[in-house]
Scaffold this active site. Structure first.
Site, PDB file in Angstrom:
ATOM      1  N   PHE A 224     -41.417 -54.040  21.036  1.00  0.00           N
ATOM      2  CA  PHE A 224     -41.002 -54.422  19.633  1.00  0.00           C
ATOM      3  C   PHE A 224     -39.985 -53.263  19.083  1.00  0.00           C
ATOM      4  O   PHE A 224     -40.542 -51.868  19.484  1.00  0.00           O
ATOM      5  CB  PHE A 224     -42.063 -54.690  18.581  1.00  0.00           C
ATOM      6  CG  PHE A 224     -41.610 -55.038  17.266  1.00  0.00           C
ATOM      7  CD1 PHE A 224     -41.403 -56.533  16.940  1.00  0.00           C
ATOM      8  CD2 PHE A 224     -41.509 -54.323  16.268  1.00  0.00           C
ATOM      9  CE1 PHE A 224     -40.996 -56.912  15.764  1.00  0.00           C
ATOM     10  CE2 PHE A 224     -41.322 -54.741  14.893  1.00  0.00           C
ATOM     11  CZ  PHE A 224     -40.864 -56.111  14.853  1.00  0.00           C
TER      12      PHE A 224
ATOM     13  N   ASP B 242     -49.850 -51.752  21.867  1.00  0.00           N
ATOM     14  CA  ASP B 242     -49.653 -52.246  20.562  1.00  0.00           C
ATOM     15  C   ASP B 242     -50.056 -53.904  20.613  1.00  0.00           C
ATOM     16  O   ASP B 242     -49.476 -54.587  21.368  1.00  0.00           O
ATOM     17  CB  ASP B 242     -48.162 -52.193  20.303  1.00  0.00           C
ATOM     18  CG  ASP B 242     -47.554 -52.957  18.839  1.00  0.00           C
ATOM     19  OD1 ASP B 242     -48.392 -53.452  18.516  1.00  0.00           O
ATOM     20  OD2 ASP B 242     -46.610 -52.601  18.484  1.00  0.00           O
TER      21      ASP B 242
ATOM     22  N   LYS C 138     -50.303 -60.534  10.918  1.00  0.00           N
ATOM     23  CA  LYS C 138     -49.976 -61.549  11.835  1.00  0.00           C
ATOM     24  C   LYS C 138     -51.130 -62.855  11.820  1.00  0.00           C
ATOM     25  O   LYS C 138     -51.677 -63.291  10.902  1.00  0.00           O
ATOM     26  CB  LYS C 138     -49.362 -61.112  13.097  1.00  0.00           C
ATOM     27  CG  LYS C 138     -48.224 -60.524  12.744  1.00  0.00           C
ATOM     28  CD  LYS C 138     -47.435 -59.849  14.333  1.00  0.00           C
ATOM     29  CE  LYS C 138     -46.468 -58.855  14.072  1.00  0.00           C
ATOM     30  NZ  LYS C 138     -45.274 -59.235  13.443  1.00  0.00           N
TER      31      LYS C 138
END
Length: 393
Positions: free
Chosen positions: A119, A191, A217
């Site tokens: 990301f 992550d 999320k």
């Protein structure tokens, strides 16, 4: 595809989530709130904050919330209590804190290794940490990442990876990568933002060193919900975090001018906890924990397979644009299709009450959050997708 019998643990009904009648296939970006969240926040504000003011820190457990929520989250991450804390920072600040601490564990090595497919925030933070600590940042492709560890592992201080590719949903198995890191003396940092709440990550069993992840999320903690930090018990006495806030002090209310890190995971705490944000995340975790991470993952994979089966029947040509692994065991909770004019298709789907998200240049992601996405919604979403693609041609 054969749909398996309903599990012994019943899933919450869609009515328990405030979806406004829409089909939410973007829970990998932001999950909807539970319908009872407003009442829970009102309880905290009206019964605790308004009545007891500052005494709420002590009488209502506000000071303990980072650990309370962390221990609850640990059950979804395969971690025993005392190894996860939700200090209150953003994912970016949390990752910065963890990466600097990880590099300090191997101050004798010059390289910080990160996957090119990470990301963007991970790449930005890794670059900043490398410049700050005068380390050499090495960015490798997914395959090159492992090759670099094999060939140059003795130069690497820290390796940063994710178990789920944020674009395609492709999985990286945590255990083999951690084992490779440890064989060459590398600190592993993960992550978990696109995995937490939908994919078993088994942090303890996989002997992960440190990990971070966001709360908004699949965990459903709300917009900008605070991030979490995992530090394995075997590393906690060694880590030296750069953000030395007063809540990470061994005796915070002594107001000492000299920082003395707290024992255990509490040393990862920084400033005053954002109570209302922590309450939102705490409230969101309850149904996830009740169902359990294995069943959440099973249900998510089942919904993804149903989506692909329906798409293959309705539009074989569109099904052929799958950018994710076809094997559900090699995917996280979402999959992606390559579609021209992806952003226009996303907008057309939103007009039809189906929420997805696009990523440049041509990806549309579909997430199958198991608590509020149903089989019937998946079928309707496929029909809407095919109509939307036809409509923008």
């Amino acid at each position: 595809m054969t749909i398996r019998p309903e599990p012994a643990v019943a899933m919450p009904s869609g009515a328990e989530f405030a979806t406004d009648g829409a089909i939410h296939l973007n829970g990998n970006s932001l999950g909807p709130p539970r319908t009872t969240l407003v009442a829970e926040l009102d309880r905290i504000v009206s019964d605790q904050w308004a009545r007891r003011q500052v005494q709420g820190w002590f009488s209502d457990g506000w000071l303990d919330l980072p650990r309370t929520v962390g221990d609850k989250l640990a059950t979804l991450l395969g971690a025993t209590p005392g190894q996860v804390v939700v200090a209150g920072e953003t994912t970016s600040a949390t990752l910065f804190n963890v990466l600097v601490a990880a590099c300090r564990l191997r101050a004798d090595r010059p390289v910080l290794l990160v996957e090119a497919e990470s990301f963007p925030t991970d790449l930005y933070i890794a670059n900043s940490v490398a410049r700050l600590l005068d380390r050499r940042l090495v960015v490798e492709s997914r395959a090159g990442f492992d090759a670099y560890l094999h060939e140059h592992g003795d130069e690497v201080a820290v390796a940063v990876a994710a178990p789920v590719d944020f674009r395609t949903g492709e999985r990286r198995e945590i255990g083999p990568t951690v084992a490779l890191c440890h064989r060459v003396g590398v600190v592993s940092v993960w992550d978990l933002s696109h995995a937490a709440g939908v994919l078993p990550v088994e942090l303890d069993a996989n002997r992960v060193d440190l990990a971070v992840g966001c709360g908004y999320k699949y965990l459903g903690g709300g917009p900008g919900a605070p991030a979490f930090t995992y530090v394995s018990a075997r590393r906690q006495s060694q880590v030296d975090f750069p953000l030395a806030g007063w809540h990470g002090h061994a005796r915070p209310f002594e107001m000492s001018p000299t920082f003395a890190p707290a024992d255990g995971i509490d040393r990862a705490r920084t400033g005053t906890p954002p109570v209302l944000s922590l309450v939102g995340l705490n409230h969101a975790l309850d149904p996830l924990i009740e169902v359990g991470i294995d069943e959440l993952h099973r249900r998510s994979a089942e919904l993804g397979e149903l989506f692909l089966d329906c798409l293959a029947e309705r539009s074989p040509e569109l099904a052929g644009r799958l950018a994710s692994p076809r094997d559900p065991d090699r995917r996280g909770g979402h999959l992606a299709l390559r579609v021209s004019q992806a952003e226009r298709v996303e907008n057309a789907l939103a007009e039809r009450g189906v929420h997805v998200d696009s990523r440049p240049p041509d990806l549309i992601r579909f997430a199958f959050a198991p608590l509020y996405v149903t089989h019937e919604q998946v079928r309707r979403a496929v029909e809407a997708l095919c109509d939307a693609v036809e409509g923008v041609r």
